[in-house]
Motif scaffolding. Structure first.
Motif, mmCIF file in Angstrom:
data_model
loop_
_atom_site.group_PDB
_atom_site.id
_atom_site.type_symbol
_atom_site.label_atom_id
_atom_site.label_comp_id
_atom_site.label_asym_id
_atom_site.label_seq_id
_atom_site.Cartn_x
_atom_site.Cartn_y
_atom_site.Cartn_z
ATOM 1 N N PHE A 144 6.701 9.771 44.359
ATOM 2 C CA PHE A 144 5.494 8.946 44.317
ATOM 3 C C PHE A 144 5.194 8.521 42.874
ATOM 4 C CE2 PHE A 144 2.671 9.032 48.259
ATOM 5 C CZ PHE A 144 3.739 9.110 49.117
ATOM 6 N N THR A 145 6.185 8.387 42.088
ATOM 7 C CA THR A 145 6.003 8.018 40.689
ATOM 8 C C THR A 145 5.304 6.665 40.561
ATOM 9 O OG1 THR A 145 7.982 9.261 40.058
ATOM 10 C CG2 THR A 145 7.225 7.554 38.529
ATOM 11 N N ALA A 146 4.447 6.557 39.546
ATOM 12 C CA ALA A 146 3.776 5.295 39.204
ATOM 13 C C ALA A 146 2.948 4.752 40.360
ATOM 14 C CB ALA A 146 4.788 4.265 38.726
ATOM 15 N N ASN A 147 1.968 5.551 40.769
ATOM 16 C CA ASN A 147 0.970 5.117 41.744
ATOM 17 C C ASN A 147 -0.397 5.529 41.230
ATOM 18 O OD1 ASN A 147 2.151 3.883 44.362
ATOM 19 N ND2 ASN A 147 3.560 5.592 43.916
ATOM 20 N N ASN A 148 -1.359 5.622 42.093
ATOM 21 C CA ASN A 148 -2.718 6.011 41.708
ATOM 22 C C ASN A 148 -3.190 7.220 42.519
ATOM 23 O OD1 ASN A 148 -3.115 3.822 39.815
ATOM 24 N ND2 ASN A 148 -3.354 2.470 41.573
ATOM 25 N N ILE A 149 -2.293 8.164 42.774
ATOM 26 C CA ILE A 149 -2.624 9.357 43.536
ATOM 27 C C ILE A 149 -3.489 10.272 42.671
ATOM 28 C CG2 ILE A 149 -1.703 11.341 44.765
ATOM 29 C CD1 ILE A 149 -1.126 8.656 46.079
ATOM 30 N N ALA A 150 -4.580 10.731 43.247
ATOM 31 C CA ALA A 150 -5.528 11.575 42.506
ATOM 32 C C ALA A 150 -5.648 12.935 43.191
ATOM 33 C CB ALA A 150 -6.885 10.885 42.411
ATOM 34 N N GLY A 151 -6.568 13.759 42.666
ATOM 35 C CA GLY A 151 -6.801 15.069 43.251
ATOM 36 C C GLY A 151 -5.799 16.091 42.743
ATOM 37 N N SER A 152 -5.598 17.097 43.540
ATOM 38 C CA SER A 152 -4.686 18.189 43.178
ATOM 39 C C SER A 152 -3.554 18.269 44.191
ATOM 40 C CB SER A 152 -5.446 19.521 43.115
ATOM 41 O OG SER A 152 -6.021 19.807 44.395
ATOM 42 N N LEU A 153 -2.504 18.907 43.762
ATOM 43 C CA LEU A 153 -1.387 19.130 44.681
ATOM 44 C C LEU A 153 -1.758 20.231 45.666
ATOM 45 C CD1 LEU A 153 1.653 18.975 42.228
ATOM 46 C CD2 LEU A 153 0.945 17.265 43.916
ATOM 47 N N PRO A 154 -1.492 20.042 46.946
ATOM 48 C CA PRO A 154 -1.872 21.052 47.953
ATOM 49 C C PRO A 154 -0.960 22.284 47.877
ATOM 50 C CG PRO A 154 -0.650 19.286 49.005
ATOM 51 C CD PRO A 154 -0.840 18.867 47.577
ATOM 52 N N ASP A 155 -1.520 23.381 48.280
ATOM 53 C CA ASP A 155 -0.723 24.616 48.306
ATOM 54 C C ASP A 155 0.396 24.548 49.325
ATOM 55 O OD1 ASP A 155 -2.238 25.816 46.322
ATOM 56 O OD2 ASP A 155 -3.680 26.675 47.763
ATOM 57 N N SER A 156 0.218 23.714 50.366
ATOM 58 C CA SER A 156 1.241 23.622 51.409
ATOM 59 C C SER A 156 2.545 23.047 50.890
ATOM 60 C CB SER A 156 0.731 22.775 52.572
ATOM 61 O OG SER A 156 0.445 21.445 52.143
ATOM 62 N N ILE A 157 2.536 22.571 49.651
ATOM 63 C CA ILE A 157 3.770 22.037 49.109
ATOM 64 C C ILE A 157 4.830 23.137 48.994
ATOM 65 C CG2 ILE A 157 3.275 22.420 46.664
ATOM 66 C CD1 ILE A 157 4.353 19.599 46.145
ATOM 67 N N GLY A 158 4.379 24.363 48.946
ATOM 68 C CA GLY A 158 5.330 25.478 48.890
ATOM 69 C C GLY A 158 6.088 25.678 50.186
ATOM 70 N N ASP A 159 5.653 25.032 51.264
ATOM 71 C CA ASP A 159 6.340 25.172 52.546
ATOM 72 C C ASP A 159 7.555 24.248 52.657
ATOM 73 O OD1 ASP A 159 4.382 26.995 53.252
ATOM 74 O OD2 ASP A 159 3.126 25.457 54.223
ATOM 75 N N LEU A 160 7.740 23.388 51.688
ATOM 76 C CA LEU A 160 8.872 22.455 51.730
ATOM 77 C C LEU A 160 10.109 23.177 51.197
ATOM 78 C CD1 LEU A 160 7.007 19.287 50.370
ATOM 79 C CD2 LEU A 160 7.332 19.993 52.741
ATOM 80 N N SER A 161 10.601 24.045 51.982
ATOM 81 C CA SER A 161 11.670 24.936 51.520
ATOM 82 C C SER A 161 12.968 24.211 51.218
ATOM 83 C CB SER A 161 11.918 26.032 52.570
ATOM 84 O OG SER A 161 12.260 25.433 53.816
ATOM 85 N N LEU A 162 13.180 23.049 51.774
ATOM 86 C CA LEU A 162 14.410 22.305 51.542
ATOM 87 C C LEU A 162 14.274 21.257 50.446
ATOM 88 C CD1 LEU A 162 15.600 21.757 55.251
ATOM 89 C CD2 LEU A 162 16.217 23.610 53.659
ATOM 90 N N LEU A 163 13.111 21.166 49.829
ATOM 91 C CA LEU A 163 12.849 20.137 48.832
ATOM 92 C C LEU A 163 13.725 20.368 47.603
ATOM 93 C CD1 LEU A 163 10.985 17.670 48.374
ATOM 94 C CD2 LEU A 163 9.432 19.212 47.161
#
Length: 576
Positions: free
Chosen positions: A427-446
């Motif tokens: 998602f590089t070069a957009n206008n995403i705000a806020g914080s990264l969610p904790d559920s990002i740790g569930d992306l085990s194959l990332l």
């Protein structure tokens, strides 16, 4: 034509008398009455009676002098001629009168101009043909004017004219104003006319059952489904049963929330409406790929500036259907590449969409089919608006999501954790705000996570360090704060770590020596302090190290000389 009539007064008894004596007046009747008492029977020949000149003799040829009796008889003869020629004068000059006195005065005037007594005892009657035609017309005009000037006639004419004008204006006002109140009701007429009306009860009509031929056929199934739905004060026709079925499928799968579906201005409602009314593929509500088609439609409506929500799609030719969808000439900012989006083709044929192979073939190249979406690649494609989290729930088998270099806003929701098979996120070069969610740790194959050049704040979630297969992590150019946690040492597959241009504080963790696969480390433009740990020299294959624009101090560790593969080293703007 000139007409002269000579009458010999000696033979005046023998003048023809008109048989019709009605309306001639008492004077005419007295002159023409029959028997011995009538004037005509008593009229002697010219020359009788006492002469004025006694010395003159009266011969049979007629006297040259008029005696008293002769004057009287001449007066009577003139009266007879006047009455006898009434019809002639009336026909010639158009003077017809019922008033005897007025008629007598008119005829006296006419006779003075028309009757002449000759010296030889004869009388000449001129009918006026010798005068000009203009004189006759003047007389006729004067007669007409006298008739019009009579008070009774004038009053009647003016009254009729007023009534006609009043009626015309009343009808014109009713027509122009369309005022039903101008028409009097029965009650108003009753009050005005003081008349009474008798109320009569009319019995209701007797229902006669129609014959078999007159009974209309029952409506078809399609007709009973069609109903009207109000959308932004606009009524649209819709298959209500189909709408409810698809809505139920979406809500049961929790792809979208009930609040989003019910909001008629939302992208979710627009996508549902498109599936129900306009999708050329006309999928059944229980179709396997319905939710994925819906999720991509939500992405379209969320990131395309348009007013399509309640505007029917326009499909002109088969060629245009295959190449892309037209939006009724709306002035919109569309994606740069949008071939086949929202067309009748399967979602695997839509531009930027890659599907998993199925039993039809390894790649299904050139085939029109729906399938499980594997990748969305819409980089630099002019996507604008809030990124919909519905994508995370609608495409469970998504492996790659690249929406970089667009103008997406919003946040990354917790639903991203449902993409358990996600391997690439950019998602590089957009206008995403806020914080990264904790559920990002569930992306085990990332394996790659890129979200630089956005507006993230808060801290880096500790769960991100659970991604043991992650090779590239780029969180640069945001507003992340706090410290770099020690758990980062668990990411042993990491080859690139970019945390530059944030607000990180503290020191570099000693656990960095566990990142033996690391090739690039960039922590520049932060607020890192303290001295460099000697373990940094243990990252054997490090090629690029950027520690510039921080608050590091002290001496450089000698171990940094062990970095045999180091090509780039930036230490400027520190306190070494």
């Amino acid at each position: 034509r000139s007409l002269h009539t000579n009458h010999n007064l000696q033979n005046i008894k023998n003048l023809n008398k008109k048989p019709n004596t009605a309306g001639k007046g008492p004077r005419w009747n007295a002159i023409n009455s029959g028997g011995t008492g009538g004037l005509w029977s008593a009229l002697p020949v010219w020359g009788g009676g006492q002469q004025v000149d006694t010395t003159a003799s009266v011969t049979s040829g007629g006297s040259r002098f008029r005696d008293v009796e002769g004057e009287r008889l001449l007066s009577i003869a003139n009266e007879r001629v006047k009455i006898d020629n009434m019809s002639v004068l009336d026909a010639e000059f158009g003077n017809v009168h019922n008033d005897d006195d007025a008629a007598e005065e008119d005829y006296d005037s006419l006779l003075r101009r028309r009757a002449f007594l000759n010296k030889d005892g004869t009388m000449t009657l001129n009918h006026g043909s010798g005068e000009s035609a203009s004189s006759s017309r003047r007389v006729m005009r004067k007669t007409c004017l006298r008739t019009i000037k009579r008070p009774a006639v004038l009053i009647c004419a003016v009254g009729i004219a007023i009534a006609v004008v009043s009626g015309t204006m009343t009808m014109y006002n009713k027509f122009m104003t369309n005022d039903s109140s101008a028409v009097p009701t029965i009650e108003e007429e009753k009050s005005e006319n003081d008349s009474t009306y008798e109320v009569v009860d009319i019995p209701p009509p007797v229902d006669i059952p129609p014959s078999a031929d007159e009974i209309p056929p029952p409506p078809s199934a399609d007709e009973t489904k069609i109903t009207e739905l109000e959308v932004d004060n606009v009524m649209i026709d819709i298959d209500k049963e189909r709408f409810d079925q698809m809505k139920a499928v979406i809500l049961e799968s929790r792809v979208s929330t009930p609040a989003a579906i019910q909001d008629t201005t939302s992208a979710q409602f627009a996508a549902l409406l498109w599936l129900v009314r306009e999708d050329p593929s006309h999928l059944d509500p229980d179709n396997t790929y319905l939710l994925q088609r819906y999720g991509l439609a939500v992405l379209w409506f969320s990131t395309t500036k348009n007013k399509y929500y309640h505007v029917s799609g326009e499909y002109t030719t088969a060629e245009e259907n295959e190449n892309g969808r037209k939006l009724n000439g709306q002035d919109i900012e569309k994606w740069f590449q949008h071939d086949s989006w929202l067309s009748g083709l399967g979602i695997c044929e839509w531009s930027g969409i890659k599907c998993h192979p199925n039993e039809d073939g390894p790649d299904n190249v050139g085939n029109n089919y729906d399938g499980d979406v594997k990748a969305i690649y819409l980089r630099r494609n002019n996507l604008r608006g809030a990124f919909p989290s519905d994508i995370f729930r609608a495409l469970p088998l998504l492996k790659m999501l690249d929406l970089s270099d667009n103008a997406l806003a919003g946040t990354i929701s917790e639903d991203i954790g449902q993409l358990s098979g996600l391997e690439y996120f950019n998602f590089t070069a957009n206008n995403i705000a806020g914080s990264l969610p904790d559920s990002i740790g569930d992306l085990s194959l990332l394996t790659e996570f890129h979200i630089s050049f956005n507006q993230l704040d808060s801290t880096i979630p500790y769960s991100i360090y659970k991604l043991e297969k992650l090779r590239e992590l780029d969180l640069s150019r945001n507003s992340l704060a706090a410290t770099i946690p020690h758990e980062i040492g668990a990411m042993k597959e990491l080859t690139s770590l970019n945390l530059a241009y944030n607000s990180l504080e503290g020191s570099l963790p000693h656990e960095l020596n566990n990142l033996q696969s690391l090739r690039k480390l960039d922590v520049s433009h932060n607020k890192l302090q303290s001295s460099l740990p000697k373990e940094i020299g243990s990252i054997t294959y490090l090629r690029s190290l950027d520690l510039s624009h921080n608050e590091f101090e002290g001496d450089l560790p000698k171990s940094i000389g062990n970095l045999e593969h180091l090509d780039e080293l930036y230490l400027n703007d520190n306190d070494f």
